[in-house]
Design a protein around this motif. Structure first.
Motif, short mmCIF file in Angstrom:
data_model
loop_
_atom_site.label_atom_id
_atom_site.label_comp_id
_atom_site.label_asym_id
_atom_site.label_seq_id
_atom_site.Cartn_x
_atom_site.Cartn_y
_atom_site.Cartn_z
N GLN A 94 -35.89 -16.29 -10.18
CA GLN A 94 -36.68 -17.02 -9.20
C GLN A 94 -37.04 -16.06 -8.09
O GLN A 94 -36.74 -14.87 -8.17
N GLY A 95 -37.69 -16.57 -7.03
CA GLY A 95 -38.19 -15.69 -5.99
C GLY A 95 -37.13 -14.81 -5.35
O GLY A 95 -37.33 -13.61 -5.15
N ARG A 96 -35.97 -15.39 -5.05
CA ARG A 96 -34.96 -14.59 -4.36
C ARG A 96 -34.36 -13.52 -5.26
O ARG A 96 -33.87 -12.50 -4.77
N GLU A 99 -36.71 -10.88 -4.74
CA GLU A 99 -36.46 -10.28 -3.42
C GLU A 99 -35.28 -9.32 -3.47
O GLU A 99 -35.32 -8.22 -2.90
N PHE A 119 -39.23 -15.82 5.52
CA PHE A 119 -38.65 -17.03 4.95
C PHE A 119 -37.13 -16.84 4.92
O PHE A 119 -36.66 -15.71 4.95
N THR A 121 -34.66 -16.93 2.71
CA THR A 121 -34.03 -16.04 1.72
C THR A 121 -34.50 -14.59 1.91
O THR A 121 -33.75 -13.65 1.63
N THR A 177 -46.47 -12.99 4.37
CA THR A 177 -46.08 -14.18 3.60
C THR A 177 -47.25 -15.16 3.60
O THR A 177 -47.67 -15.63 4.66
N ASN A 181 -44.63 -19.84 5.18
CA ASN A 181 -43.73 -20.99 5.03
C ASN A 181 -42.95 -21.29 6.31
O ASN A 181 -42.83 -22.44 6.73
N ASP A 210 -45.67 -11.59 0.11
CA ASP A 210 -44.86 -12.67 -0.45
C ASP A 210 -45.88 -13.72 -0.88
O ASP A 210 -46.44 -14.45 -0.06
N ARG A 213 -47.26 -18.81 -2.39
CA ARG A 213 -48.30 -19.84 -2.30
C ARG A 213 -49.68 -19.21 -2.17
O ARG A 213 -50.50 -19.62 -1.37
N SER A 250 -42.39 -16.44 -6.39
CA SER A 250 -41.52 -17.49 -6.93
C SER A 250 -42.39 -18.40 -7.79
O SER A 250 -43.29 -19.05 -7.27
N LYS A 252 -41.66 -21.11 -8.83
CA LYS A 252 -41.36 -22.50 -8.47
C LYS A 252 -42.37 -23.07 -7.48
O LYS A 252 -42.35 -24.26 -7.20
N LYS A 253 -43.22 -22.24 -6.94
CA LYS A 253 -44.27 -22.70 -6.00
C LYS A 253 -45.59 -22.71 -6.77
O LYS A 253 -45.78 -23.57 -7.62
#
Ligand SMILES: *Cc1c(COP(=O)(O)O)cnc(C)c1O
Length: 471
Positions: A94-96, A99, A119, A121, A177, A181, A210, A213, A250, A252-253
Motif C-alpha cells: 500500500q502507499g506507506r 513510502e 500526510f 504516514t 501531495t 490530504n 505523492d 489522488r 496508494s 487504495k485511493k
C-alpha cells in the motif's frame, strides 16, 4: 448523476442509541476501535473502502500468481506508463509501504524534507528515517473561507527560506501531495507543480509527487486552471506528473482498489521502451536502491506484497480513475455533501476537497478548549447521534501542530448514495444544535510515536455525566 449502477449490495444498519453509546465506550472513544458492523455510514476514510467495477472483478479472475515475472504485474506497469507516465515501478502492499521504500532510500539522519503538507504516514516515514518533515502550505490553505482555487499549492518562498536555513545539501527531497490530504483535500495547480519542480532542480533535490489522488486533482485543474480548459482529465494527469522524478502511489485511493501501491520512477521499462523525461544516472541509482528495499520489505519486484489478482484489478482501476463521467461524479458527490452541510449551518471548510469535506470543530463546538480535543468530541458525537464515523485531523491526530481542529468526512468511491449523505448532513446539524451539551475529552493512553497517536490512543469524556446511557 452516477455513471454506474449497483449490481452487488451490502446491508448496513443503524444501531439503537444505547447500543451506539455502549460501542463508543467499548472503543475507548476512539472510532478506529469500532466494529464496522456497528457503523451506519462510514466516512472514516476513502482509503481502500471504495467499490470495484465489474471489469475489475473480471480482471481478478485472470490474476497471474507467479512469484516472478507475473503477467498481472506487466498489466499494472503498462497502466502506470499509459495513465501516469512513469516507466518503472517498485510495487508495494500500500502507499506507506511505497513510502518506506522511497524515503528509506532518500532520507538520512538530520535531513529535512519539504512538502506542501505531509500526510500522517509520510510525516512518520520521514521522521522514522531521522528526517525532519517541514510543511510549506500557501497561506490561503489555513483559511476555510478563502475561495483561492488551488489552496493545496506548495509555497516555494517558504521552501527557499527553509533551504537557506538548513543548507540545500540537507534537503534530499521536495514532495508535492496532490490533492493535499492534510490541507482539506485541496488541489494543486500545474503551474505550481512546474514551480516546485524548478525549485527542487535548483537545490538538486529529488522531486517526488505523492500521487494518491492524482485523478481528482487533474479534474480540479481541468475546471479551474485556464491553460487546461477543454483538456481531458487523462491529459492533465499525465502533464502534471511529467515533472516528477518519482511518485508514491496508494492504490487504495485513485487506484480504485482495496489494497496496493507502488513507487513510480523514471527510466527504461523492462521492454526497453524509452523514458518520456530524461533519465539520468541518478534515476537508475534511485530505482535500484528502491528495488532492493522493495525486495527486503515488500516482496519481489513483480508483486511487492500484492497478489496477482490485486495487481490485475489495480491496472484496470487506474484506467477507470481518469474516465470523465467517473471522476466528475465522484468530486460532485463530495461537493454536494459540503453544500448540504453548509446549508444546515455546519461550519465547513470551503471549497470542498476532492475526496472529503472538513468540518471546523473549533467553530462547531466553540465552548470546548483545544486541550479537550473539540475535533474528537465532534467525531464521538457524530457516531452517537447518527452512527456516522468520521476522523479527527486536528490536535488529537497531530499533537504538535497549531492547525485548526478539523474533522474529515471522507467519501468512499462509488459506494454511498445521496440519501446516506443527506443522513450525514442531518446528523452533523443535530450535533451542532446540541452545542454546549457536548463534552470534551482527555487522553488516557497513547502509543510512543506521537505521529501515530490517533490510530490507537484511548480517551475518556471530561464530563462523565454528559452522555449517561439513559439519554
Ligand atoms: C493514504 C495516503 C498515503 C498512504 O497510503 P496507504 O495506502 O494508506 O498506506 C500517503 N499519502 C497520502 C496523501 C495519502 O492520502
Amino acid at each position: 448523476m452516477r455513471s454506474y449502477k449497483a449490481t452487488m449490495v451490502e446491508p448496513v444498519r443503524l444501531l439503537d442509541r444505547a447500543d451506539r453509546e455502549a460501542a463508543l465506550r467499548e472503543a475507548g472513544f476512539n472510532v478506529f476501535n469500532l466494529d464496522s458492523s456497528d457503523v451506519f455510514v462510514d466516512l472514516l476514510t476513502d482509503s481502500g473502502t471504495g467499490t470495484m467495477s465489474n471489469e475489475q472483478w473480471a480482471a481478478m479472475f485472470t490474476g497471474d500468481e507467479a512469484y516472478a515475472g507475473s503477467e498481472s504485474f506487466r498489466e499494472l506497469e503498462a497502466a502506470v506508463r499509459d495513465v501516469m507516465g512513469f516507466e518503472r515501478i517498485v510495487p508495494a502492499h500500500q502507499g506507506r509501504g511505497a513510502e518506506n521504500v522511497l524515503y528509506g532510500a532518500l532520507v538520512t539522519e538530520g535531513d529535512v524534507v519539504l512538502n506542501n503538507a505531509h500526510f500522517d504516514t509520510t510525516r512518520a516515514h520521514v521522521a522514522a528515517n531521522g528526517g525532519d518533515p517541514v510543511d510549506c502550505p500557501v497561506p490561503e490553505a489555513r483559511d476555510g473561507d478563502s475561495d483561492h482555487p488551488f489552496k493545496g499549492n506548495f509555497d516555494v518562498e517558504t521552501g527557499r527560506r527553509v533551504v537557506e536555513e538548513v543548507g540545500a545539501e540537507n534537503v534530499p527531497a521536495v514532495v508535492l501531495t496532490i490533492t493535499n490530504n492534510s490541507m482539506a483535500g485541496q488541489p494543486v495547480s500545474v503551474a505550481n507543480t512546474r514551480e516546485v519542480a524548478a525549485f527542487a532542480d535548483d537545490i538538486d533535490a529529488t522531486f517526488v509527487v505523492d500521487a494518491c489522488r492524482f485523478a481528482e486533482n487533474a479534474y480540479f485543474v481541468q475546471r479551474r486552471e485556464d491553460e487546461f480548459a477543454g483538456e481531458s482529465v487523462a491529459a492533465v494527469a499525465r502533464e502534471q506528473l511529467s515533472y516528477a522524478d518519482a511518485c508514491v502511489m496508494s492504490g487504495k485511493k485513485d487506484g480504485l482498489v482495496n489494497a496496493g501501491g507502488f513507487v513510480g520512477l523514471r527510466g527504461e521499462d523492462a521492454a526497453g521502451r524509452g523514458p518520456s523525461g530524461n533519465p539520468t544516472q541518478s534515476d537508475d541509482d534511485l530505482y535500484e536502491r528502491c528495488r532492493q528495499r522493495g525486495i527486503l520489505f515488500e516482496g519481489f519486484s513483480t508483486y511487492g506484497g500484492m497478489s496477482g489478482r490485486d495487481l490485475a484489478a489495480f491496472a484496470v482501476g487506474l484506467r477507470e480513475a481518469v474516465e470523465p463521467p467517473y471522476v466528475a461524479e465522484r468530486v460532485a458527490q463530495v461537493e454536494a455533501l459540503c453544500d448540504a452541510l453548509a446549508d444546515r449551518g455546519v461550519p465547513v471548510y470551503q471549497p470542498a476537497g476532492g475526496h472529503a469535506v472538513y468540518v471546523n470543530a473549533n467553530e462547531a463546538l466553540p465552548h470546548l478548549p483545544r486541550e479537550q480535543f473539540p475535533g474528537q468530541a465532534l467525531v464521538c458525537e457524530l457516531y452517537r447521534e447518527g452512527g456516522v464515523r468520521a476522523v479527527e485531523l486536528g490536535r488529537f491526530a497531530f499533537p504538535d501542530t497549531d492547525r485548526a481542529d478539523l474533522v474529515r468526512l471522507a467519501v468512499p468511491r462509488r459506494t454511498y448514495g445521496p440519501d446516506h449523505l443527506e443522513h450525514v448532513a442531518d446528523t452533523a446539524a443535530a450535533v451542532c444544535e446540541k452545542g454546549e451539551e457536548v463534552t470534551g475529552y482527555e487522553v488516557v493512553s497513547e502509543p510512543p510515536m506521537p505521529e501515530l497517536r490517533h490510530f490507537s490512543a484511548e480517551l475518556r469524556p471530561v464530563d462523565e455525566n454528559a452522555h449517561a446511557p439513559s439519554q
